[in-house]
Motif scaffolding. Structure first.
Motif, PDB file in Angstrom:
ATOM      1  N   TRP A 184      -4.244 -17.154  -4.558  1.00  0.00           N
ATOM      2  CA  TRP A 184      -3.244 -16.129  -4.246  1.00  0.00           C
ATOM      3  C   TRP A 184      -2.896 -16.147  -2.763  1.00  0.00           C
ATOM      4  O   TRP A 184      -3.741 -15.856  -1.920  1.00  0.00           O
ATOM      5  N   THR A 185      -1.659 -16.510  -2.438  1.00  0.00           N
ATOM      6  CA  THR A 185      -1.175 -16.418  -1.065  1.00  0.00           C
ATOM      7  C   THR A 185      -0.436 -15.099  -0.931  1.00  0.00           C
ATOM      8  O   THR A 185       0.443 -14.775  -1.725  1.00  0.00           O
ATOM      9  N   THR A 186      -0.798 -14.320   0.091  1.00  0.00           N
ATOM     10  CA  THR A 186      -0.229 -12.983   0.208  1.00  0.00           C
ATOM     11  C   THR A 186       0.175 -12.680   1.643  1.00  0.00           C
ATOM     12  O   THR A 186      -0.093 -13.460   2.574  1.00  0.00           O
ATOM     13  N   GLY A 187       0.827 -11.554   1.826  1.00  0.00           N
ATOM     14  CA  GLY A 187       1.303 -11.143   3.135  1.00  0.00           C
ATOM     15  C   GLY A 187       1.807  -9.718   3.076  1.00  0.00           C
ATOM     16  O   GLY A 187       1.524  -8.981   2.130  1.00  0.00           O
ATOM     17  N   GLU A 188       2.579  -9.338   4.070  1.00  0.00           N
ATOM     18  CA  GLU A 188       3.040  -7.956   4.168  1.00  0.00           C
ATOM     19  C   GLU A 188       3.970  -7.579   3.027  1.00  0.00           C
ATOM     20  O   GLU A 188       4.697  -8.396   2.479  1.00  0.00           O
ATOM     21  N   ASP A 189       3.920  -6.313   2.673  1.00  0.00           N
ATOM     22  CA  ASP A 189       4.841  -5.715   1.711  1.00  0.00           C
ATOM     23  C   ASP A 189       4.932  -4.245   2.082  1.00  0.00           C
ATOM     24  O   ASP A 189       4.482  -3.848   3.168  1.00  0.00           O
ATOM     25  N   LEU A 190       5.477  -3.451   1.202  1.00  0.00           N
ATOM     26  CA  LEU A 190       5.682  -2.036   1.471  1.00  0.00           C
ATOM     27  C   LEU A 190       4.407  -1.379   2.005  1.00  0.00           C
ATOM     28  O   LEU A 190       3.349  -1.458   1.401  1.00  0.00           O
ATOM     29  N   GLY A 191       4.513  -0.728   3.161  1.00  0.00           N
ATOM     30  CA  GLY A 191       3.402   0.010   3.743  1.00  0.00           C
ATOM     31  C   GLY A 191       2.491  -0.791   4.642  1.00  0.00           C
ATOM     32  O   GLY A 191       1.648  -0.208   5.338  1.00  0.00           O
ATOM     33  N   LEU A 192       2.625  -2.112   4.644  1.00  0.00           N
ATOM     34  CA  LEU A 192       1.746  -2.957   5.442  1.00  0.00           C
ATOM     35  C   LEU A 192       2.560  -3.968   6.237  1.00  0.00           C
ATOM     36  O   LEU A 192       3.455  -4.611   5.697  1.00  0.00           O
TER      37      LEU A 192
ATOM     38  N   MET B   9       0.863  -1.182   0.000  1.00  0.00           N
ATOM     39  CA  MET B   9       0.000   0.000   0.000  1.00  0.00           C
ATOM     40  C   MET B   9       0.901   1.234   0.000  1.00  0.00           C
ATOM     41  O   MET B   9       1.703   1.429   0.902  1.00  0.00           O
ATOM     42  N   ARG B  10       0.774   2.010  -1.059  1.00  0.00           N
ATOM     43  CA  ARG B  10       1.543   3.251  -1.134  1.00  0.00           C
ATOM     44  C   ARG B  10       0.826   4.217  -2.070  1.00  0.00           C
ATOM     45  O   ARG B  10       0.150   3.799  -3.021  1.00  0.00           O
ATOM     46  N   PRO B  11       0.958   5.513  -1.798  1.00  0.00           N
ATOM     47  CA  PRO B  11       0.342   6.486  -2.720  1.00  0.00           C
ATOM     48  C   PRO B  11       1.028   6.434  -4.071  1.00  0.00           C
ATOM     49  O   PRO B  11       2.258   6.399  -4.161  1.00  0.00           O
ATOM     50  N   GLY B  12       0.240   6.389  -5.121  1.00  0.00           N
ATOM     51  CA  GLY B  12       0.792   6.339  -6.473  1.00  0.00           C
ATOM     52  C   GLY B  12       1.008   4.949  -7.013  1.00  0.00           C
ATOM     53  O   GLY B  12       1.520   4.791  -8.125  1.00  0.00           O
ATOM     54  N   CYS B  13       0.635   3.929  -6.276  1.00  0.00           N
ATOM     55  CA  CYS B  13       0.786   2.552  -6.758  1.00  0.00           C
ATOM     56  C   CYS B  13      -0.022   2.376  -8.047  1.00  0.00           C
ATOM     57  O   CYS B  13      -1.153   2.860  -8.159  1.00  0.00           O
ATOM     58  N   THR B  14       0.557   1.679  -9.025  1.00  0.00           N
ATOM     59  CA  THR B  14      -0.080   1.517 -10.331  1.00  0.00           C
ATOM     60  C   THR B  14      -0.161   0.045 -10.729  1.00  0.00           C
ATOM     61  O   THR B  14       0.543  -0.800 -10.177  1.00  0.00           O
ATOM     62  N   LEU B  15      -0.990  -0.220 -11.725  1.00  0.00           N
ATOM     63  CA  LEU B  15      -1.099  -1.569 -12.260  1.00  0.00           C
ATOM     64  C   LEU B  15       0.227  -1.993 -12.889  1.00  0.00           C
ATOM     65  O   LEU B  15       0.643  -3.145 -12.766  1.00  0.00           O
TER      66      LEU B  15
END
Length: 387
Positions: free
Chosen positions: A100-108, A32-38
């Motif tokens: 989809w297995t997911t977890g923390e990344d930038l901002g989270l 999660m970050r401002p400006g994140c794009t596809l």
């Protein structure tokens, strides 16, 4: 597969990209970050496919998954960020449940992801992998136990990735005949990855001469007190300046780029080093603790100046691999065992990558992708390839 989701409350957008499935499952964090794009999330998902393949060991219990990534265009400090995260996870819940297995990344952080996943009705952010486990209940207990382990007040899950980044740097130094005690390092970002990397490198003998956070760069040519800075940071990696010593200097936010150091560790945002600001870099090595921090054109210019970029798909891959080594049962919920496994794996992988680059006359990034390309057919032949 890629999708774009628009939040009905705020109008903000979220993204999910599945680059490849192996045994019907893909792995990759949620940022999660401002400006994140596809486009950004697509590149990250492709990188996850490579990271997974690089850790393929036919003798291991952990079988690499495919690559995926999620992203939300929002500042994680925004008061409405958590509600947005919950709504995003509700929207993509069928994918988390199925593939989809997911977890923390930038901002989270992982605890925030876990809490939001629960509110979104998910059993776990990695529940899609459970059908692939021999004993899912035992595996879940083992992972929960591992997340409860702390080392000097910091969770093992927060340290695993930084241990891998540090070992990558140490391997590069060893191959060049540079003693750790004579090396200096500057770190951009003192969150989970950057903070752990700074700690491991300092304990290995390197001098941390600069760290950067959202407030700016803190520098000291004689070396910063890393432990004091880590103790004084908030949940987003911002350091309380009251913890600085008399010899510590506060500089501009981008001053870390031109630090007088052998090693730079961009551990915060993507696209931090571009064709213009790369000219300020004096370091010999850049270790990509963040995902995609060096733009391709900048990397070409750096290579022409003799600066080696140790690529993200290798350097920061330990966080993801540690999850799966633990869940599949290659290691137990023990810090010493985890660090030893990470160090062995990353030293071998970095050595193989740098050796391949020298042999082929290419960059370490091209070499890493070539190694992954060699392994993907073996994985596909054994387990099938969907995507």
């Amino acid at each position: 597969m890629s999708l774009t989701w628009t939040d009905h409350v705020t109008g903000r957008r979220g993204f999910l990209v599945v680059d490849r499935l192996v045994r019907g499952v893909a792995s990759g964090g949620l940022r999660m970050r401002p400006g994140c794009t596809l486009e950004e999330v697509t590149g990250l998902a492709r990188g996850m496919t490579v990271k997974e393949a690089l850790h393929y060991d036919p003798a291991a219990r952990y079988v690499p998954l495919g690559g995926a990534k999620g992203g939300i265009d929002c500042d994680p400090r925004d008061p409405g960020a958590y509600g947005l995260l919950v709504r995003y996870l509700r929207a993509v819940r069928p994918y988390v449940e199925a593939c989809w297995t997911t977890g923390e990344d930038l901002g989270l952080s992982q605890d925030v992801v876990d809490r939001a996943a629960g509110e979104a009705g998910l059993a776990s952010s990695v529940q899609a992998v459970y059908p692939l486990l021999d004993d899912a209940d035992a595996a879940r207990r083992r992972l929960a136990d591992a997340f409860a382990v702390e080392v000097d007040g910091i969770g093992l899950d927060e340290l695993a990735g930084g241990c891998g980044v540090a070992e990558s740097v140490l391997t590069a130094l060893d191959r060049a005949g540079v003693a750790p005690a004579g090396a200096r390092v500057a770190v951009q970002g003192l969150g989970t990855m950057g903070g752990a990397t700074a700690r491991f490198l300092r304990r290995a003998g390197l001098r941390v001469v600069a760290v950067a956070d959202i407030k700016g760069t803190v520098a000291n040519p004689d070396g910063l007190d890393v432990e004091a800075l880590l103790a004084a940071r908030d949940a987003h990696g911002t350091v309380d300046r009251a913890a600085l010593r008399p010899g510590d200097r506060e500089l501009a936010g981008d001053a870390w780029l031109s630090a007088d150091a052998e090693v730079l560790v961009p551990a915060a945002v993507s696209y931090a080093i571009d064709p213009v600001n790369q000219a300020r870099i004096r370091a010999r090595w850049i270790a990509e603790a963040a995902n995609m921090p060096v733009l391709p054109d900048a990397e070409d210019l750096l290579a022409a100046r003799g600066v080696t970029v140790l690529p993200d798909v290798v350097v920061n891959s330990a966080t993801n691999a540690w999850w799966w080594w633990t869940l599949f049962g290659d290691i137990d919920a023990d810090a010493d065992e985890a660090f030893a496994h990470i160090r062995r794996a990353l030293r071998a992988l970095v050595g193989r990558t740098l050796g391949r680059a020298e042999t082929d006359g290419t960059s370490p990034r091209v070499a890493a992708h070539a190694i992954a390309a060699d392994r993907l057919p073996a994985i596909a032949e054994r387990f099938g390839w969907y995507g």
